[in-house]
Design an enzyme around this catalytic site. Structure first.
Site, PDB file in Angstrom:
ATOM      1  CD  GLU A 190      41.245  83.066  64.249  1.00  0.00           C
ATOM      2  OE1 GLU A 190      40.343  82.502  64.356  1.00  0.00           O
ATOM      3  OE2 GLU A 190      41.545  81.434  65.117  1.00  0.00           O
ATOM      4  CD  GLU A 239      63.623  65.538  55.848  1.00  0.00           C
ATOM      5  OE1 GLU A 239      64.741  64.928  55.150  1.00  0.00           O
ATOM      6  OE2 GLU A 239      63.381  65.754  57.029  1.00  0.00           O
ATOM      7  CG  HIS A 271      65.980  66.844  58.563  1.00  0.00           C
ATOM      8  ND1 HIS A 271      64.478  65.542  59.069  1.00  0.00           N
ATOM      9  CD2 HIS A 271      66.175  67.203  59.951  1.00  0.00           C
ATOM     10  CE1 HIS A 271      64.514  65.313  60.192  1.00  0.00           C
ATOM     11  NE2 HIS A 271      65.486  66.057  61.214  1.00  0.00           N
ATOM     12  CB  CYS A 300      66.994  62.877  62.118  1.00  0.00           C
ATOM     13  SG  CYS A 300      67.266  64.074  63.267  1.00  0.00           S
ATOM     14  CG  LEU A 301      63.987  59.002  66.449  1.00  0.00           C
ATOM     15  CD1 LEU A 301      64.830  59.240  67.297  1.00  0.00           C
ATOM     16  CD2 LEU A 301      62.259  59.082  66.339  1.00  0.00           C
ATOM     17  CB  SER A 357      42.852  71.379  53.385  1.00  0.00           C
ATOM     18  OG  SER A 357      42.742  71.691  54.865  1.00  0.00           O
TER      19      SER A 357
HETATM   20  N1  GLN Z   1      64.313  63.360  68.602  1.00  0.00           N
HETATM   21  C1  GLN Z   1      66.103  63.316  68.251  1.00  0.00           C
HETATM   22  C2  GLN Z   1      66.843  64.457  68.217  1.00  0.00           C
HETATM   23  O1  GLN Z   1      66.102  65.870  69.188  1.00  0.00           O
HETATM   24  C3  GLN Z   1      65.624  63.256  66.736  1.00  0.00           C
HETATM   25  C4  GLN Z   1      64.629  64.313  66.722  1.00  0.00           C
HETATM   26  C5  GLN Z   1      64.359  64.219  64.448  1.00  0.00           C
HETATM   27  O2  GLN Z   1      64.055  63.532  63.913  1.00  0.00           O
HETATM   28  N2  GLN Z   1      64.371  65.759  63.811  1.00  0.00           N
HETATM   29  O3  GLN Z   1      67.878  64.877  68.483  1.00  0.00           O
END
Ligand code: GLN
Length: 532
Positions: free
Chosen positions: A149, A509, A507, A381-382, A14
């Site tokens: 490793e 981001e 996503h 996403c989620l 880190s």
């Molecule tokens: N769990 C949800 C899915 O698989 C959302 C995935 C996420 O937010 N990256 O669709």
């Protein structure tokens, strides 16, 4: 003919090797060189896709759909060089490839060994990114020198230097100079030991970058140079940054890291043009406005789990000369306490991606709060899936609507698995991954942000909006403002009457940079600045 830089780390993990490597990449790009960055990770998982965020932080997704280490996010935020599935190799991926070749009989009856077969495989992975259009390859070796490793990787880069010639290969070692407050001293012994380990392996570092809290005196630099066998001007001080990781390139330039690299490779020095970067830093250092965004998630206590989201919000702030403060809220706390107290006063609410049902009802409650109280909302996403569940339950009256990820038997499966995911049993690398096109509907917030009708964004999910519910959602007032080009997949949703309520299945981001903030984050933060 490409040149190669290897970045290793010593003393502790880190240290910010990935950031330092990325900052060096940026400096070299500003000298007009074409840079390609790469990371080797010494663990046995094929990729971090199956790892818990508490082990690994965020899983960064590349355009070509590889699930990779979050350092690749730093590479893409700092440099313009492409990253793809060749940009991240783990021990597991290397062995997997060697073992497949063995099964195919490619080793012609020989005993397959770490040296030379594994080390050859590692070297070929380095060569793979060194295409004709690349001047400098920067390969970061994960882990710390001295770990069991990382040995095969260090052996491979030692061989690589011998084979290519020392003028084509540069070894940069990042190390820690601990400060002992009791004696008021910066200590060099751990660094001496770490460099000693490298030299035992046969790697003589060309540059030492020393992470330190305190400035190091010329005397101390001479001591480190003497004991570690590097020229004194190649002992680089990398102090803790004042206000942002994005200061790092400027700091390393002050220490003439770029000049030393160019000299090592015999490339003529010209001044690096950092003007755009410096303007960006100025906006970051002296913001004129301020806003606070609540991030409601499951891994809120981990600094790295939502790395790219925090970075993207910061980038969006830069665009508006605004400081974006984060209010990190554990979704389960909302389940216990309700959203009012925890969310009061926040100027925007973001629900990021995730897996698993812990905290899901808290996220849905936070979204309800944002929708009803007209607080700017961004669901990723989620987060978008939860926004659809919330809308179904509380606007359309579909009681107990859910995603089949969490309630397989729900009467209203507004989020569900589509055809291609139905038979998938294996976990690694089987989601919908990487860049897919999305058509933006004109006259929407999405169109206003993107100012184009067609975009590519990166995905990492299994579940999708269930088209059976399209009609009901549209009649209820939700707008499907982004869709796959054939119209079969919902990629973005928004609520037209709300100040800013946008969800996306992808996503964004992963595509934001400090000098090019992502349009959706930029507009979300703009809306939050306008929120009273
Ligand atoms: N769990 C949800 C899915 O698989 C959302 C995935 C996420 O937010 N990256 O669709």
């Amino acid at each position: 003919m490409p040149r190669y830089i290897f970045v290793t780390g010593g003393v502790v993990s880190s240290l910010g090797k990935g950031l330092t490597a990325a900052a060096i990449g940026l400096l070299l790009e500003r000298h007009g060189l074409r840079v390609r960055m790469q990371k080797f990770d010494p663990y046995i998982n094929l990729d971090p896709g199956t790892m818990n965020p508490s082990q690994h932080g965020e899983v960064y997704v590349t355009e070509d759909g590889a699930e990779t280490d979050l350092d690749l996010g730093h590479y893409e935020r700092f440099t313009n060089g492409m990253v793809n599935r060749d940009s991240n190799y783990t021990t597991g991926k290397i062995y997997n490839s060697v073992i497949s070749k063995e099964r195919e009989g490619q080793y012609l009856g020989s005993t397959v060994q770490v040296v030379p077969h594994i080390t050859d495989e590692i070297k070929s992975c380095i060569e793979r990114v060194a295409s004709e259009d690349v001047d400098i390859v920067i390969s970061e070796i994960g882990g710390t020198v001295g770990d069991i490793e990382s040995l095969p990787f260090l052996e491979a880069i030692r061989q690589f230097g011998l084979e290519k010639g020392r003028d084509k290969v540069m070894y940069i070692h990042l190390t820690l100079l601990p400060y002992l407050s009791a004696s008021g001293e910066v200590k060099t012994k751990p660094t001496q030991h770490s460099v000693g380990r490298l030299r035992e392996i046969g790697i003589l570092p060309d540059m030492l970058i020393c992470r330190t809290e305190k400035s190091i005196s010329p005397e101390l630099r001479r001591k480190i140079a003497l004991f570690c066998n590097v020229p004194v001007n190649a002992v680089i001080e990398e102090k803790d940054v004042d206000y942002s990781i994005y200061e790092l390139p400027v700091m390393l330039k002050r220490e003439q890291v770029d000049a030393l690299v160019l000299k090592h490779f015999g490339i003529k020095y010209s001044e690096a043009d950092l003007s755009e970067w410096i303007v960006m830093l100025e906006s970051l250092r002296t913001p004129k406005l301020e806003t606070e965004i609540a991030i409601v998630g499951k891994y809120i206590e981990l600094t790295d789990a939502y790395k790219s989201i925090y970075e993207s919000l910061t980038h969006a702030g830069i665009a508006h000369q605004a400081r974006v403060k984060f209010r990190k809220i554990q979704a389960q706390d909302i389940e216990r306490e309700g959203p009012e107290r925890l969310l009061a006063g926040s100027k925007g609410i973001l629900v990021p991606g995730g897996f698993g049902d812990r905290g899901i009802e808290g996220k849905i409650e936070a979204i309800r709060y944002a929708r009803e109280l007209r607080v700017p909302f961004f669901g990723i996403c989620l987060g978008m899936q939860c926004a659809c569940v919330e809308f179904a339950r509380n606007v359309l009256g579909m009681e107990a609507a859910h995603s089949t990820e969490f309630a397989p038997q729900t009467k209203y499966p507004v989020i569900s698995l589509l055809g291609e995911q139905l038979g998938v049993l294996k976990k690694g690398g089987t989601m919908r991954l990487g860049a897919y096109p999305c058509r933006i509907v004109s006259g929407t917030r999405a169109a206003e942000a993107y100012a184009q009708g067609f975009v590519q964004e990166r995905h990492r999910h299994r579940y999708e909006f269930n088209n059976e519910f399209r009609g009901a959602f549209e009649r209820g007032g939700m707008k499907f403002c982004g869709n796959s080009p054939d119209g079969s997949l919902v990629e973005m949703v928004e609520l037209p009457g709300h100040p800013w309520f946008v969800g996306c299945q992808f996503h964004p981001e992963f595509k934001s940079k400090p000098v090019h903030p992502h349009p959706l984050f930029r507009e979300f933060v703009r809306a939050s600045l306008a929120h009273l």
